[in-house]
Write a protein that holds these residues in place. Structure first.
Motif, PDB file in Angstrom:
ATOM      1  N   ALA A   1       0.822  -1.217   0.000  1.00 23.18           N
ATOM      2  CA  ALA A   1       0.000   0.000   0.000  1.00 23.18           C
ATOM      3  C   ALA A   1       0.855   1.266   0.000  1.00 23.18           C
ATOM      4  CB  ALA A   1      -0.943  -0.007   1.200  1.00 23.18           C
ATOM      5  N   LEU A   2       2.006   1.196   0.646  1.00 19.38           N
ATOM      6  CA  LEU A   2       2.912   2.345   0.712  1.00 19.38           C
ATOM      7  C   LEU A   2       3.796   2.459  -0.531  1.00 19.38           C
ATOM      8  CD1 LEU A   2       4.004   1.959   4.429  1.00 19.38           C
ATOM      9  CD2 LEU A   2       2.635   3.833   3.490  1.00 19.38           C
ATOM     10  N   ASN A   3       3.694   1.464  -1.435  1.00 16.96           N
ATOM     11  CA  ASN A   3       4.551   1.397  -2.625  1.00 16.96           C
ATOM     12  C   ASN A   3       6.032   1.295  -2.266  1.00 16.96           C
ATOM     13  OD1 ASN A   3       2.499   1.471  -4.639  1.00 16.96           O
ATOM     14  ND2 ASN A   3       2.273   3.661  -4.246  1.00 16.96           N
ATOM     15  N   TRP A   4       6.315   0.666  -1.129  1.00 19.55           N
ATOM     16  CA  TRP A   4       7.700   0.424  -0.741  1.00 19.55           C
ATOM     17  C   TRP A   4       8.250  -0.804  -1.460  1.00 19.55           C
ATOM     18  CZ3 TRP A   4       7.841   1.285   5.292  1.00 19.55           C
ATOM     19  CH2 TRP A   4       7.663   2.657   5.553  1.00 19.55           C
ATOM     20  N   VAL A   5       7.359  -1.651  -1.966  1.00 18.81           N
ATOM     21  CA  VAL A   5       7.731  -2.820  -2.760  1.00 18.81           C
ATOM     22  C   VAL A   5       6.840  -2.846  -3.994  1.00 18.81           C
ATOM     23  CG1 VAL A   5       8.557  -4.181  -0.794  1.00 18.81           C
ATOM     24  CG2 VAL A   5       6.166  -4.335  -1.466  1.00 18.81           C
ATOM     25  N   GLU A   6       7.264  -3.583  -5.009  1.00 17.64           N
ATOM     26  CA  GLU A   6       6.502  -3.606  -6.260  1.00 17.64           C
ATOM     27  C   GLU A   6       5.346  -4.585  -6.248  1.00 17.64           C
ATOM     28  OE1 GLU A   6       9.005  -4.028  -9.667  1.00 17.64           O
ATOM     29  OE2 GLU A   6      10.424  -2.538  -8.918  1.00 17.64           O
ATOM     30  N   HIS A   7       5.496  -5.704  -5.520  1.00 18.97           N
ATOM     31  CA  HIS A   7       4.456  -6.727  -5.529  1.00 18.97           C
ATOM     32  C   HIS A   7       4.539  -7.576  -4.270  1.00 18.97           C
ATOM     33  CE1 HIS A   7       7.770  -9.269  -6.843  1.00 18.97           C
ATOM     34  NE2 HIS A   7       7.979  -8.390  -7.810  1.00 18.97           N
ATOM     35  N   GLY A   8       3.533  -8.430  -4.092  1.00 21.36           N
ATOM     36  CA  GLY A   8       3.429  -9.240  -2.890  1.00 21.36           C
ATOM     37  C   GLY A   8       4.600 -10.162  -2.648  1.00 21.36           C
ATOM     38  N   ALA A   9       5.133 -10.754  -3.718  1.00 21.26           N
ATOM     39  CA  ALA A   9       6.278 -11.656  -3.557  1.00 21.26           C
ATOM     40  C   ALA A   9       7.489 -10.901  -3.018  1.00 21.26           C
ATOM     41  CB  ALA A   9       6.611 -12.320  -4.889  1.00 21.26           C
ATOM     42  N   MET A  10       7.679  -9.682  -3.483  1.00 25.26           N
ATOM     43  CA  MET A  10       8.795  -8.870  -2.984  1.00 25.26           C
ATOM     44  C   MET A  10       8.568  -8.494  -1.522  1.00 25.26           C
ATOM     45  SD  MET A  10      10.357  -5.405  -4.603  1.00 25.26           S
ATOM     46  CE  MET A  10      11.779  -4.609  -3.880  1.00 25.26           C
ATOM     47  N   ALA A  11       7.316  -8.187  -1.157  1.00 22.03           N
ATOM     48  CA  ALA A  11       6.993  -7.864   0.236  1.00 22.03           C
ATOM     49  C   ALA A  11       7.317  -9.050   1.133  1.00 22.03           C
ATOM     50  CB  ALA A  11       5.519  -7.482   0.365  1.00 22.03           C
TER      51      ALA A  11
ATOM     52  N   ILE B   1       5.077   1.576  14.508  1.00 19.68           N
ATOM     53  CA  ILE B   1       5.984   2.263  13.593  1.00 19.68           C
ATOM     54  C   ILE B   1       6.724   1.197  12.791  1.00 19.68           C
ATOM     55  CG2 ILE B   1       8.018   3.742  13.405  1.00 19.68           C
ATOM     56  CD1 ILE B   1       7.060   5.105  16.016  1.00 19.68           C
ATOM     57  N   VAL B   2       6.609   1.297  11.483  1.00 20.84           N
ATOM     58  CA  VAL B   2       7.230   0.335  10.572  1.00 20.84           C
ATOM     59  C   VAL B   2       8.347   1.050   9.823  1.00 20.84           C
ATOM     60  CG1 VAL B   2       6.852  -1.177   8.595  1.00 20.84           C
ATOM     61  CG2 VAL B   2       5.070  -0.939  10.339  1.00 20.84           C
ATOM     62  N   GLU B   3       9.494   0.367   9.679  1.00 23.91           N
ATOM     63  CA  GLU B   3      10.635   0.957   8.986  1.00 23.91           C
ATOM     64  C   GLU B   3      11.180  -0.026   7.964  1.00 23.91           C
ATOM     65  OE1 GLU B   3      14.922   3.111   9.902  1.00 23.91           O
ATOM     66  OE2 GLU B   3      13.612   2.546  11.560  1.00 23.91           O
ATOM     67  N   PHE B   4      11.527   0.511   6.779  1.00 18.10           N
ATOM     68  CA  PHE B   4      12.104  -0.284   5.701  1.00 18.10           C
ATOM     69  C   PHE B   4      12.985   0.612   4.857  1.00 18.10           C
ATOM     70  CE2 PHE B   4      11.569  -1.777   1.210  1.00 18.10           C
ATOM     71  CZ  PHE B   4      12.366  -2.902   1.317  1.00 18.10           C
ATOM     72  N   GLU B   5      14.246   0.248   4.713  1.00 16.96           N
ATOM     73  CA  GLU B   5      15.210   0.994   3.891  1.00 16.96           C
ATOM     74  C   GLU B   5      15.218   2.490   4.194  1.00 16.96           C
ATOM     75  OE1 GLU B   5      14.536  -0.096  -0.224  1.00 16.96           O
ATOM     76  OE2 GLU B   5      15.866  -1.814   0.019  1.00 16.96           O
ATOM     77  N   GLY B   6      15.258   2.830   5.474  1.00 19.33           N
ATOM     78  CA  GLY B   6      15.354   4.226   5.882  1.00 19.33           C
ATOM     79  C   GLY B   6      14.040   4.988   5.878  1.00 19.33           C
ATOM     80  N   GLN B   7      12.960   4.359   5.446  1.00 23.52           N
ATOM     81  CA  GLN B   7      11.648   5.000   5.439  1.00 23.52           C
ATOM     82  C   GLN B   7      10.880   4.549   6.681  1.00 23.52           C
ATOM     83  OE1 GLN B   7      10.039   5.039   1.112  1.00 23.52           O
ATOM     84  NE2 GLN B   7      11.193   3.136   1.361  1.00 23.52           N
ATOM     85  N   GLN B   8      10.178   5.465   7.289  1.00 25.23           N
ATOM     86  CA  GLN B   8       9.383   5.151   8.482  1.00 25.23           C
ATOM     87  C   GLN B   8       7.945   5.598   8.284  1.00 25.23           C
ATOM     88  OE1 GLN B   8      11.191   7.147  11.812  1.00 25.23           O
ATOM     89  NE2 GLN B   8      12.157   5.260  12.495  1.00 25.23           N
ATOM     90  N   VAL B   9       7.035   4.811   8.853  1.00 28.01           N
ATOM     91  CA  VAL B   9       5.621   5.184   8.824  1.00 28.01           C
ATOM     92  C   VAL B   9       5.013   4.834  10.168  1.00 28.01           C
ATOM     93  CG1 VAL B   9       4.819   2.996   7.844  1.00 28.01           C
ATOM     94  CG2 VAL B   9       3.464   5.062   7.519  1.00 28.01           C
ATOM     95  N   LYS B  10       4.158   5.733  10.666  1.00 27.03           N
ATOM     96  CA  LYS B  10       3.407   5.476  11.888  1.00 27.03           C
ATOM     97  C   LYS B  10       1.962   5.258  11.495  1.00 27.03           C
ATOM     98  CE  LYS B  10       2.229   7.131  16.450  1.00 27.03           C
ATOM     99  NZ  LYS B  10       2.534   8.079  17.506  1.00 27.03           N
ATOM    100  N   LEU B  11       1.374   4.169  11.964  1.00 29.36           N
ATOM    101  CA  LEU B  11      -0.021   3.885  11.641  1.00 29.36           C
ATOM    102  C   LEU B  11      -0.947   4.644  12.571  1.00 29.36           C
ATOM    103  CD1 LEU B  11       1.607   1.551  10.341  1.00 29.36           C
ATOM    104  CD2 LEU B  11      -0.471   0.238  10.510  1.00 29.36           C
TER     105      LEU B  11
END
Length: 68
Positions: free
Chosen positions: A19-29, A57-67
């Motif tokens: 949903a955040l477009n941090w990955v291209e598809h489900g397999a990559m997620a 708080i979720v973090e991936f490759e230097g990006q952070q998001v708070k739900l």
């Protein structure tokens, strides 16, 4: 840090990454989670179906998001 509003009680971690477009598809997620590249509240998370809830708080490759 950005915020992400979820509908309902939770969102599965792999759906959030898509949903955040941090990955291209489900397999990559699934891959980035099983490889330990994602943290939830500062802890490495390996569960693909982990339920992420408001105030997490979720973090991936230097990006952070708070739900919210």
């Amino acid at each position: 840090m950005q915020t992400f509003k979820i509908e309902g009680e939770y969102i599965p971690l792999i759906q959030l990454l898509k949903a955040l477009n941090w990955v291209e598809h489900g397999a990559m997620a699934q891959l980035v989670v099983t490889e330990g590249m994602v943290t939830v509240n500062g802890q490495v998370e390996y569960r693909k179906r982990m339920k992420v809830r408001p105030d997490d708080i979720v973090e991936f490759e230097g990006q952070q998001v708070k739900l919210v």
